[in-house]
Design a protein around this motif. Structure first.
Motif, short mmCIF file in Angstrom:
data_model
loop_
_atom_site.label_atom_id
_atom_site.label_comp_id
_atom_site.label_asym_id
_atom_site.label_seq_id
_atom_site.Cartn_x
_atom_site.Cartn_y
_atom_site.Cartn_z
N VAL A 79 14.09 52.56 -29.88
CA VAL A 79 13.06 52.46 -28.84
C VAL A 79 12.91 53.76 -28.06
O VAL A 79 11.81 54.08 -27.57
N TYR A 80 13.98 54.52 -27.93
CA TYR A 80 13.89 55.79 -27.21
C TYR A 80 13.11 56.83 -28.02
O TYR A 80 12.36 57.63 -27.46
N LEU A 81 13.27 56.80 -29.34
CA LEU A 81 12.49 57.70 -30.19
C LEU A 81 11.02 57.29 -30.16
O LEU A 81 10.13 58.16 -30.09
N ILE A 82 10.76 55.98 -30.21
CA ILE A 82 9.38 55.48 -30.14
C ILE A 82 8.71 55.96 -28.85
O ILE A 82 7.58 56.45 -28.87
N ALA A 83 9.43 55.82 -27.73
CA ALA A 83 8.86 56.25 -26.45
C ALA A 83 8.70 57.77 -26.41
O ALA A 83 7.67 58.28 -25.96
N ALA A 84 9.71 58.50 -26.90
CA ALA A 84 9.68 59.97 -26.82
C ALA A 84 8.48 60.56 -27.54
O ALA A 84 7.87 61.53 -27.07
N ILE A 85 8.12 59.97 -28.67
CA ILE A 85 6.97 60.49 -29.43
C ILE A 85 5.66 60.02 -28.82
O ILE A 85 4.75 60.82 -28.57
N SER A 86 5.54 58.74 -28.54
CA SER A 86 4.25 58.19 -28.09
C SER A 86 3.84 58.72 -26.71
O SER A 86 2.65 58.88 -26.43
N ILE A 87 4.81 58.99 -25.83
CA ILE A 87 4.45 59.44 -24.48
C ILE A 87 3.92 60.87 -24.46
O ILE A 87 3.43 61.33 -23.41
N ILE A 88 3.97 61.57 -25.59
CA ILE A 88 3.31 62.88 -25.64
C ILE A 88 1.83 62.73 -25.29
O ILE A 88 1.21 63.64 -24.73
N GLY A 89 1.28 61.53 -25.58
CA GLY A 89 -0.11 61.26 -25.19
C GLY A 89 -0.31 61.38 -23.69
O GLY A 89 -1.35 61.84 -23.22
N GLY A 90 0.70 60.97 -22.90
CA GLY A 90 0.63 61.15 -21.47
C GLY A 90 0.80 62.61 -21.09
O GLY A 90 0.17 63.10 -20.13
N LEU A 117 10.27 43.58 -35.68
CA LEU A 117 11.23 43.05 -34.71
C LEU A 117 12.67 43.27 -35.19
O LEU A 117 13.55 43.61 -34.40
N VAL A 118 12.90 43.07 -36.47
CA VAL A 118 14.24 43.30 -37.04
C VAL A 118 14.61 44.78 -36.91
O VAL A 118 15.73 45.14 -36.53
N LEU A 119 13.65 45.66 -37.20
CA LEU A 119 13.89 47.10 -37.14
C LEU A 119 14.19 47.57 -35.72
O LEU A 119 15.13 48.32 -35.49
N VAL A 120 13.38 47.09 -34.75
CA VAL A 120 13.47 47.60 -33.38
C VAL A 120 14.51 46.85 -32.56
O VAL A 120 15.35 47.46 -31.90
N HIS A 121 14.47 45.51 -32.59
CA HIS A 121 15.35 44.71 -31.73
C HIS A 121 16.61 44.22 -32.43
O HIS A 121 17.63 43.98 -31.79
N GLY A 122 16.52 44.05 -33.74
CA GLY A 122 17.68 43.54 -34.47
C GLY A 122 18.53 44.63 -35.07
O GLY A 122 19.57 44.33 -35.68
N HIS A 123 18.07 45.90 -34.94
CA HIS A 123 18.81 47.03 -35.51
C HIS A 123 19.14 46.80 -36.98
O HIS A 123 20.23 47.11 -37.47
N GLY A 124 18.16 46.22 -37.68
CA GLY A 124 18.31 45.98 -39.11
C GLY A 124 18.89 44.64 -39.49
O GLY A 124 18.96 44.30 -40.67
N GLU A 173 4.78 46.45 -25.90
CA GLU A 173 4.87 45.44 -26.94
C GLU A 173 6.04 45.67 -27.89
O GLU A 173 6.33 44.82 -28.73
N LEU A 174 6.71 46.80 -27.75
CA LEU A 174 7.88 47.08 -28.59
C LEU A 174 9.19 47.08 -27.82
O LEU A 174 10.26 46.86 -28.39
#
Length: 527
Positions: free
Chosen positions: A7-18, A216-223, A134-135
């Motif tokens: 989730v930190y990688l998801i945020a780090a990339i997407s927030i470049i939009g901000g 959900l398995v990838l992000v919250h269940g860690h696989g 949502e993630l």
């Protein structure tokens, strides 16, 4: 292509939009006082006097005008293409706008390019918070969405120093170079989004349940496909989506039905108030403010840059503690502190300032001059204002709206709320230069009064959403306790933060019991 669920990688990339919005803010604030810009876009009778106050307001506000338009249609784009692809579209638009801006031959071309840049900022500022919300897990949601504001502050600071370094270049290259370099983060954003997953809630809304569960398995269940958290999250998404589909077709008009009007007004005013704090004065036109405090030349740009460093550093506490402290206390404290610094500056400039009809140090919009100890107070209060905004209204204005709405309405609802941000950003960008020129220090009084008004509004109308899964926030509005009003829910000042594990478990058990007990035909019909 392999996708990553951290989730930190998801945020780090997407927030470049901000961060793109931040790049725009400081590129304008640093460049509008530079000789290269003033000479090239001169409209005054004297050489190198720059655009008129009204024209400069229009140039600055043009980006926000494009952002307002884009934020409105970004909801439709996001619902059709998905959150991820919509952000990638925004990145492409930004590159096009930067090409036009950095090659601007005149003011009309500059304005057109900034409007196109604004289209990107409107799309990304509306949909990046939705995508992250949502993630993200509930206990990290505020931190991760708030990171968008941190990206904005980093964009502001980095671009300011790039613009400052470019100010030593002679001629138009002083502004063309920094405007061209703005393309780089958008390119990184476009390719970075390719390795990130799509929103599971958007996938569910398109009946792509297998992909939803995989995310959900990838992000919250860690696989781990057997993770209890994944099972519960998947079940809640499915249950609420079934309830939402009992409603009529979702459109912008749905936001104004009795069921959603309260949430619509809260989300919209969160964004509107964030602009009416007066932060625009401190960011876009800080060079005007410090000029009135008798700072000029390189000292002006260096002194202005300190507030950008403060902005970056003081956003960090919000990222660490915003979920633990909650949304309401943060907004209330921020409004009170900002009102204090604004009224002090108004008093100093009004009581000790000397009116300068021709402007101060060739800045015609700066009509009041203070010196000595008074100027130091103005500078100090300006810094304190930024230090009060950065950990409060800055991040929370992005965190709060995506938490208020159900899945199928979230994209459009946050887009509509964000359009309020850009409408007022446009208005204030256009208003501030003539305001400094005509009502001088009273400009600070206007924003101070707004801060008092937002404190009262938040206290009585803004409920706490921290620590709750998005489906539970919806339940908070849909099923009020005894004494609560339908579709308004628990009185705002009585709502609680469910950050702690014990509180979330207790609240989750109560929610599951209500879901089991209340799924009657009568309830579904009312939904």
């Amino acid at each position: 292509m392999k996708q990553y669920g951290n989730v930190y990688l998801i945020a780090a990339i997407s927030i470049i939009g901000g961060g793109l919005f931040g790049f725009d803010i400081s590129s304008m604030s640093a460049i509008i006082a530079g000789q290269g810009y003033l000479c090239y876009f001169n409209q005054g009778p004297k050489p190198c006097s720059g655009p008129s106050a009204n024209t400069q307001g229009g140039i600055t506000a043009s980006m926000a005008g494009g952002s307002w338009l884009a934020s409105l249609f970004s909801g439709f784009l996001s619902d059709a293409l998905g959150r991820k692809k919509t952000i990638m579209v925004g990145a492409v638009i930004w590159v096009v706008g930067c090409i036009i801006v950095c090659s601007a031959q005149n003011i009309p071309q500059l304005i057109v390019g900034r409007i196109i840049n604004g289209l990107c900022v409107g799309i990304c500022s509306a949909q990046v918070p939705v995508y992250i919300a949502e993630l993200a897990p509930p206990t990290k949601r505020g931190r991760l969405i708030g990171a968008q504001q941190w990206a904005i502050t980093w964009g502001i600071m980095i671009m300011f120093y790039i613009s400052y370094g470019s100010s030593f270049i002679n001629g138009p290259a002083a502004f063309r170079v920094p405007w061209a370099l703005q393309m780089i983060p958008a390119i990184v954003l476009f390719f970075g989004m390719m390795i990130l997953p799509e929103s599971p809630r958007w996938l569910a809304s398109k009946d792509r349940w297998e992909e939803c569960e995989q995310v959900l398995v990838l992000v919250h269940g860690h696989g781990d496909p057997h993770s209890p958290w994944v099972a519960r999250e998947f079940r809640e998404i499915k249950e609420w989506l079934e309830i939402e589909r009992q409603s009529k077709q979702i459109s912008y008009l749905t936001l104004f039905t009795p069921r959603y009007i309260n949430r619509t007004h809260i989300g919209l005013f969160t964004q509107i108030w964030s602009q009416l704090t007066g932060m625009n004065v401190m960011m876009y036109y800080i060079t005007y403010v410090f000029t009135m405090a008798n700072i000029q030349g390189n000292n002006l740009l260096v002194s202005s840059s300190i507030q950008y460093v403060i902005n970056v550093v003081m956003t960090i506490p919000a990222l660490i503690w915003i979920d633990r402290i909650g949304r309401r206390p943060t907004l209330l404290v921020g409004a009170a502190l900002m009102a204090t610094w604004l009224f002090i500056n108004a008093g100093i400039l009004g009581g000790m300032g000397v009116y300068q009809p021709e402007g101060v140090h060739n800045i015609k919009e700066a009509k009041v001059l203070v010196t000595g100890a008074a100027s130091k107070v103005v500078i100090a209060c300006s810094y304190l204002f930024v230090a009060s905004y950065a950990p409060t209204w800055g991040p929370v204005s992005w965190i709060y709206p995506p938490e208020l709405y159900p899945n199928q309405l979230r994209g459009k609802a946050v887009a509509f709320a964000t359009s309020g941000n850009w409408a007022f950003n446009f208005a204030l960008g256009y208003f501030v230069p003539p305001a400094f020129e005509n009502i001088t220090w009273k400009t600070y009084v206007v924003f101070g009064v707004f801060c008092v008004a937002m404190f009262i509004h938040v206290y009585f109308m803004f409920p706490e959403t921290a620590g709750k899964p998005l489906e539970e926030v919806n339940e908070m509005f849909e099923t009020p306790p005894p004494g609560g009003l339908k579709y308004i829910g628990t009185p705002a000042w009585k709502t609680k933060n469910y950050y702690s594990t014990s509180a979330r478990m207790e609240h989750g058990e109560l929610l599951e019991k209500r879901l089991d007990d209340e799924q009657s035909p009568e309830r579904k019909e009312s939904a």
